[in-house]
Motif scaffolding. Structure first.
Motif, short mmCIF file in Angstrom:
data_model
loop_
_atom_site.label_atom_id
_atom_site.label_comp_id
_atom_site.label_asym_id
_atom_site.label_seq_id
_atom_site.Cartn_x
_atom_site.Cartn_y
_atom_site.Cartn_z
N UNK A 78 0.83 -1.21 0.00
CA UNK A 78 0.00 0.00 0.00
C UNK A 78 0.86 1.25 0.00
N UNK A 79 1.93 1.25 0.79
CA UNK A 79 2.84 2.40 0.81
C UNK A 79 3.60 2.51 -0.51
N UNK A 80 3.96 1.38 -1.08
CA UNK A 80 4.61 1.38 -2.40
C UNK A 80 3.75 2.13 -3.41
N UNK A 81 2.46 1.85 -3.41
CA UNK A 81 1.54 2.53 -4.34
C UNK A 81 1.43 4.01 -4.00
N UNK A 82 1.39 4.35 -2.71
CA UNK A 82 1.26 5.76 -2.32
C UNK A 82 2.49 6.56 -2.73
N UNK A 83 3.67 5.97 -2.60
CA UNK A 83 4.88 6.67 -3.01
C UNK A 83 4.88 6.94 -4.51
N UNK A 84 4.39 5.97 -5.29
CA UNK A 84 4.29 6.21 -6.72
C UNK A 84 3.26 7.28 -7.04
N UNK A 85 2.19 7.34 -6.25
CA UNK A 85 1.21 8.41 -6.44
C UNK A 85 1.84 9.77 -6.16
N UNK A 86 2.67 9.85 -5.13
CA UNK A 86 3.38 11.10 -4.84
C UNK A 86 4.32 11.48 -5.98
N UNK A 87 4.97 10.48 -6.56
CA UNK A 87 5.86 10.75 -7.68
C UNK A 87 5.10 11.30 -8.88
N UNK A 88 3.95 10.71 -9.17
CA UNK A 88 3.17 11.12 -10.33
C UNK A 88 2.60 12.52 -10.14
N UNK A 89 2.18 12.83 -8.89
CA UNK A 89 1.52 14.11 -8.63
C UNK A 89 2.48 15.20 -8.19
N UNK A 90 3.76 14.86 -8.03
CA UNK A 90 4.76 15.83 -7.57
C UNK A 90 4.37 16.42 -6.21
N UNK A 91 3.92 15.55 -5.30
CA UNK A 91 3.50 15.99 -3.98
C UNK A 91 4.08 15.07 -2.92
N UNK A 92 3.74 15.32 -1.66
CA UNK A 92 4.07 14.42 -0.57
C UNK A 92 5.53 14.07 -0.46
N UNK A 93 5.81 12.76 -0.51
CA UNK A 93 7.17 12.28 -0.30
C UNK A 93 8.14 12.81 -1.34
N UNK A 94 7.67 13.01 -2.56
CA UNK A 94 8.57 13.53 -3.60
C UNK A 94 9.07 14.93 -3.25
N UNK A 95 8.19 15.76 -2.71
CA UNK A 95 8.59 17.11 -2.31
C UNK A 95 9.53 17.05 -1.11
N UNK A 96 9.25 16.14 -0.18
CA UNK A 96 10.02 16.07 1.06
C UNK A 96 11.40 15.45 0.86
N UNK A 97 11.47 14.40 0.03
CA UNK A 97 12.72 13.64 -0.06
C UNK A 97 13.38 13.66 -1.44
N UNK A 98 12.66 14.07 -2.47
CA UNK A 98 13.21 14.03 -3.82
C UNK A 98 12.85 12.73 -4.52
N UNK A 99 12.78 12.79 -5.84
CA UNK A 99 12.32 11.65 -6.64
C UNK A 99 13.21 10.43 -6.49
N UNK A 100 14.53 10.61 -6.50
CA UNK A 100 15.44 9.47 -6.46
C UNK A 100 15.26 8.64 -5.19
N UNK A 101 15.17 9.31 -4.05
CA UNK A 101 15.02 8.57 -2.79
C UNK A 101 13.66 7.89 -2.71
N UNK A 102 12.64 8.52 -3.25
CA UNK A 102 11.31 7.92 -3.22
C UNK A 102 11.25 6.69 -4.11
N UNK A 103 11.85 6.75 -5.28
CA UNK A 103 11.89 5.58 -6.16
C UNK A 103 12.62 4.43 -5.48
N UNK A 104 13.75 4.71 -4.85
CA UNK A 104 14.50 3.66 -4.15
C UNK A 104 13.68 3.05 -3.02
N UNK A 105 12.97 3.90 -2.28
CA UNK A 105 12.15 3.39 -1.17
C UNK A 105 11.00 2.53 -1.68
N UNK A 106 10.36 2.96 -2.79
CA UNK A 106 9.26 2.18 -3.36
C UNK A 106 9.75 0.81 -3.83
N UNK A 107 10.92 0.78 -4.46
CA UNK A 107 11.49 -0.50 -4.90
C UNK A 107 11.79 -1.41 -3.71
#
Length: 303
Positions: A78-107
């Motif tokens: 569920x969190x994996x999906x939410x992180x990808x949603x943040x990446x797509x919408x440029x919100x949440x975790x992407x704003x807080x941590x940056x795209x690279x770290x969010x992609x690594x965390x989702x993987x």
């Protein structure tokens, strides 16, 4: 001498889910590098653990088996999906941590999830995640279209927001020995529950510059966004009723059925404000026509 034993109040399904997967969660997080763990911990702090609770309760509905690893796996998914949603919408975790770290965390979360599921569980999760991906692909295409087709928007909402809840319910039931018919009903329970929750989510966070379900409903019916919100609230109630019917038909243990029904209401229409009679809120001479309208959830109009 009479002694009085202090008894702790019963915990909700969400509290029990957190307590059950807690020890396993700590061990799993210890496997992650520091920067990845920070992203995951931040994401988990915002989750209600309802996905894990669904796995646990759907298993309890038919037997006494340890499905805590599977419950944690589905929470990770569920969190994996939410992180990808943040990446797509440029919100949440992407704003807080940056795209690279969010992609690594989702993987990392996907690896952690699959490592805690058996073969059947991995297959169920894979099908669910493919549905989520399909939902995103359809959504990207629809964003460029002038028309707002409600049936297509509902299909995307179901693909993105019902797939994992449906999988969690099916996985828990099968792990406890439910037959195909019973597991199918619980899968449908989770499917309807997920879509009902999406309706409520969109009602609670209406953004008039985005095609959320209330906005699409308003466009199609040529009504106000407020009218679209009310329609979505009604749909959430209808979907919840359908979900509870599937729950009844699967024949679960009575106690667990009650817990599942309470959880379903808690994460859907239970988050909406109760109806307030017009006379009580406006006085005896107010226009009573407002009492025929369904109660509305608090609305946020931030863009």
């Amino acid at each position: 001498m009479t002694s009085i034993e202090a008894v702790a109040p019963p915990r909700t399904a969400l509290e029990r889910a957190r307590a059950t997967v807690g020890p396993l969660l700590a061990a799993a997080l210890a496997e992650l590098p520091g920067e990845t763990r920070e992203v995951v911990e931040s994401g988990l702090s915002r989750q209600d653990f309802s996905t894990a609770a669904l796995v646990l309760l759907c298993a309890e509905a038919f037997g006494d088996v340890d499905v805590a690893p599977a419950a944690l796996a589905m929470e990770f998914a569920q969190l994996h999906e939410q992180l990808h949603a943040d990446l797509m919408a440029h919100t949440g975790a992407r704003v807080e941590f940056g795209a690279d770290r969010v992609v690594s965390a989702a993987d990392a979360l996907l690896s952690l999830a699959c490592g805690r599921l058996g073969r059947t569980g991995v297959m169920i999760l894979t099908v669910a995640l493919m549905s989520v991906v399909d939902g995103y692909v359809q959504e990207i295409g629809m964003a460029e279209e002038a028309e707002a087709d409600m049936s297509r928007h509902l299909g995307v909402a179901a693909a993105k927001h019902s797939s994992l809840t449906a999988a969690a319910c099916e996985l828990g039931a099968l792990a406890a020995g439910a037959n195909a018919r019973q597991a199918g009903h619980l899968r449908q329970f989770g499917d309807d529950l997920g879509l009902a929750r999406k309706h409520v989510d969109d009602v609670l966070a209406v953004r008039v510059n985005r095609r959320t379900l209330p906005v699409v409903a308003a466009i199609n019916a040529r009504i106000t966004v407020e009218g679209g919100r009310r329609w979505c609230e009604q749909q959430a109630g209808l979907l919840l009723a359908r979900a509870l019917n599937h729950l009844e038909q699967c024949g679960p243990r009575a106690r667990t059925a009650g817990e599942l029904a309470r959880l379903a209401r808690q994460v859907t229409i239970g988050r909406c404000a109760p109806a307030v009679p017009a006379q009580a809120s406006r006085g005896a001479h107010s226009d009573t026509r407002s009492t025929t309208l369904p109660a509305a959830c608090p609305v946020a109009t931030n863009s």
